[in-house]
Design an enzyme around this catalytic site. Structure first.
Site, PDB file in Angstrom:
ATOM      1  N   ASN A  75     -25.618  -0.662  26.039  1.00 35.96           N
ATOM      2  CA  ASN A  75     -25.972   0.362  27.026  1.00 35.96           C
ATOM      3  C   ASN A  75     -27.318  -0.017  27.664  1.00 35.96           C
ATOM      4  O   ASN A  75     -28.269   0.751  27.673  1.00 35.96           O
ATOM      5  CB  ASN A  75     -26.030   1.759  26.380  1.00 35.96           C
ATOM      6  CG  ASN A  75     -26.037   2.847  27.444  1.00 35.96           C
ATOM      7  OD1 ASN A  75     -26.859   3.728  27.447  1.00 35.96           O
ATOM      8  ND2 ASN A  75     -25.135   2.747  28.396  1.00 35.96           N
TER       9      ASN A  75
ATOM     10  N   GLY B  50     -35.376  -1.650  30.800  1.00 35.77           N
ATOM     11  CA  GLY B  50     -36.273  -2.007  29.691  1.00 35.77           C
ATOM     12  C   GLY B  50     -35.759  -3.232  28.940  1.00 35.77           C
ATOM     13  O   GLY B  50     -36.513  -4.182  28.680  1.00 35.77           O
ATOM     14  N   HIS B  51     -34.460  -3.232  28.617  1.00 38.10           N
ATOM     15  CA  HIS B  51     -33.887  -4.399  27.930  1.00 38.10           C
ATOM     16  C   HIS B  51     -33.990  -5.646  28.825  1.00 38.10           C
ATOM     17  O   HIS B  51     -34.281  -6.738  28.353  1.00 38.10           O
ATOM     18  CB  HIS B  51     -32.394  -4.175  27.631  1.00 38.10           C
ATOM     19  CG  HIS B  51     -32.097  -3.052  26.704  1.00 38.10           C
ATOM     20  ND1 HIS B  51     -31.491  -1.878  27.107  1.00 38.10           N
ATOM     21  CD2 HIS B  51     -32.308  -2.917  25.375  1.00 38.10           C
ATOM     22  CE1 HIS B  51     -31.332  -1.076  26.068  1.00 38.10           C
ATOM     23  NE2 HIS B  51     -31.826  -1.661  25.007  1.00 38.10           N
TER      24      HIS B  51
ATOM     25  N   GLY C  23     -39.157  -4.064  22.308  1.00 34.81           N
ATOM     26  CA  GLY C  23     -39.891  -3.178  23.213  1.00 34.81           C
ATOM     27  C   GLY C  23     -40.976  -2.403  22.476  1.00 34.81           C
ATOM     28  O   GLY C  23     -40.798  -1.988  21.328  1.00 34.81           O
TER      29      GLY C  23
ATOM     30  N   ASP D   7     -40.566   1.219  20.783  1.00 35.83           N
ATOM     31  CA  ASP D   7     -40.296   1.389  19.349  1.00 35.83           C
ATOM     32  C   ASP D   7     -41.447   0.741  18.575  1.00 35.83           C
ATOM     33  O   ASP D   7     -41.284  -0.281  17.903  1.00 35.83           O
ATOM     34  CB  ASP D   7     -38.949   0.755  19.001  1.00 35.83           C
ATOM     35  CG  ASP D   7     -37.818   1.410  19.775  1.00 35.83           C
ATOM     36  OD1 ASP D   7     -37.616   2.622  19.618  1.00 35.83           O
ATOM     37  OD2 ASP D   7     -37.174   0.721  20.588  1.00 35.83           O
TER      38      ASP D   7
ATOM     39  N   LEU E 286     -37.861   4.480  29.472  1.00 38.32           N
ATOM     40  CA  LEU E 286     -36.417   4.241  29.546  1.00 38.32           C
ATOM     41  C   LEU E 286     -35.839   4.131  28.137  1.00 38.32           C
ATOM     42  O   LEU E 286     -36.444   3.535  27.252  1.00 38.32           O
ATOM     43  CB  LEU E 286     -36.118   2.961  30.335  1.00 38.32           C
ATOM     44  CG  LEU E 286     -36.510   2.951  31.805  1.00 38.32           C
ATOM     45  CD1 LEU E 286     -35.855   1.758  32.516  1.00 38.32           C
ATOM     46  CD2 LEU E 286     -36.121   4.248  32.518  1.00 38.32           C
ATOM     47  N   SER E 287     -34.678   4.731  27.947  1.00 38.12           N
ATOM     48  CA  SER E 287     -34.002   4.719  26.651  1.00 38.12           C
ATOM     49  C   SER E 287     -32.526   4.964  26.892  1.00 38.12           C
ATOM     50  O   SER E 287     -32.156   5.733  27.793  1.00 38.12           O
ATOM     51  CB  SER E 287     -34.563   5.846  25.776  1.00 38.12           C
ATOM     52  OG  SER E 287     -33.665   6.142  24.729  1.00 38.12           O
ATOM     53  N   SER E 288     -31.700   4.328  26.081  1.00 43.09           N
ATOM     54  CA  SER E 288     -30.257   4.567  26.222  1.00 43.09           C
ATOM     55  C   SER E 288     -29.944   6.037  26.017  1.00 43.09           C
ATOM     56  O   SER E 288     -29.011   6.579  26.604  1.00 43.09           O
ATOM     57  CB  SER E 288     -29.480   3.739  25.203  1.00 43.09           C
ATOM     58  OG  SER E 288     -29.756   2.380  25.424  1.00 43.09           O
TER      59      SER E 288
HETATM   60  O1  PAF Z   1     -34.118  -1.258  18.866  1.00 43.00           O
HETATM   61  C1  PAF Z   1     -32.882  -1.320  18.756  1.00 43.00           C
HETATM   62  O2  PAF Z   1     -32.131  -1.248  19.735  1.00 43.00           O
HETATM   63  C2  PAF Z   1     -32.273  -1.515  17.369  1.00 43.00           C
HETATM   64  O3  PAF Z   1     -33.020  -0.868  16.397  1.00 43.00           O
HETATM   65  C3  PAF Z   1     -32.090  -3.006  17.002  1.00 43.00           C
HETATM   66  C4  PAF Z   1     -33.414  -3.718  16.906  1.00 43.00           C
HETATM   67  C5  PAF Z   1     -31.219  -3.686  18.047  1.00 43.00           C
HETATM   68  C6  PAF Z   1     -31.396  -3.125  15.644  1.00 43.00           C
HETATM   69  O4  PAF Z   1     -30.127  -2.561  15.661  1.00 43.00           O
END
Ligand code: PAF
Length: 283
Positions: A28, A32-33, A147, A150, A184-186
């Site tokens: 998703n 950000g990703h 990111g 987290d 931003l976050s899923s």
């Molecule tokens: O940050 C995330 O999306 C998850 O915690 C990760 C690092 C992909 C592990 O499942």
């Protein structure tokens, strides 16, 4: 983009490279990703993403089943930033047996804040990340990009690399924000239109606490507990259910004392309707 569905395919493909730059995700994907992917591309000789919704890091009653799975559009987005390799195993591939062997992070870092409200969450994260690293970095060291949103996860994973002597550098990428400042976050996709308009108030509360801390600590008379309580009360008055809003030391997330004032970070987690959001800001 090469898509590996099995560990064997991934290892075979990556055997030709010396420095993979890896961005693990649960899919998703959002901007950000993609910004983490762009960073990785600059730093490694092959860019690798993974998509795997990791059951181990969801508590009973959390959104594992409903977590958005958007594989085709995720692939389009990864291609748009030039991702070289996507590892997308199914559960049977990554967890062929029930995963009884787990990685337990230091409770001093993992049982506070997110770990206090999501017991076992970081054990699930560390276990899957270590396993993914053994798949991606089977032939060489390299780097992995996480990111800053987290923040606690990033600190714990960096500690895991040091403690387990793994040749993988943990690199952090700045939080990407919407134009109003919402991180931003899923999980933002769960918000209704009204909640989406309200959601930025979490980062606003952190911003105000960071400002107050900057001014108050410089003046030498800052009541941290009172400022944290006031930030939580403001959110509660607006209909949020905050888990924590707190000022901590960046290096180990320990509480702020007179002897330990820099560098700091404010972190917060709060529920708005059925959506739990987290954010943080460096002070
Ligand atoms: O940050 C995330 O999306 C998850 O915690 C990760 C690092 C992909 C592990 O499942």
């Amino acid at each position: 983009m090469f898509i590996a569905r099995t560990v064997a395919e991934l290892r075979q493909h990556l055997s030709a490279f010396k420095k993979p730059a890896f961005v693990p995700t649960m899919g998703n994907l959002h901007e950000g990703h993609l910004s983490l992917m762009r960073m990785g591309k600059q730093l490694g000789d092959v860019s690798v993403a993974s998509i795997f919704v990791n059951r181990l890091q969801f508590l009973p009653g959390e959104d594992f089943a409903s977590y958005p799975r958007t594989f085709d559009s995720d692939c389009d987005k990864l291609r748009s930033v030039g991702c070289d390799v996507l590892f997308a195993p199914d559960e049977a591939e990554l967890y062929p047996q029930a995963q009884s062997f787990k990685v337990m992070p230091d409770p001093a870092l993992a049982d506070i804040l997110e770990g206090q409200f999501r017991s076992g969450f970081f054990t699930g994260v560390c276990t899957v990340v270590l396993k993914l690293f053994h798949c991606v970095f089977a032939h060489s060291g390299g780097l992995a990009v996480f990111g800053q949103k987290d923040f606690q996860q990033f600190l714990i994973l960096r500690h895991m690399m040091t403690q387990l002597a793994m040749p993988v550098d943990i690199v952090t990428g700045a939080t990407t924000r919407a134009s109003d400042g919402l991180a931003l976050s899923s999980r933002n996709g769960y918000l209704s239109a009204d909640e989406r308009a309200e959601a930025v108030q979490l980062s606003m509360a952190l911003y105000k606490l960071a400002q107050a801390a900057r001014a108050g600590l410089a003046g030498g008379n800052f009541d941290v507990a009172a400022a944290e309580a006031s930030a939580m009360a403001t959110l509660r008055d607006r209909g949020w259910q905050p888990d924590y809003i707190t000022l901590r030391r960046q290096s180990d997330l320990s509480p702020v004392t007179a002897a330990n004032t820099k560098p700091l970070v404010v972190l917060g987690a709060a529920r708005l309707g059925r959506t739990r959001l987290i954010d943080n800001l460096e002070v």
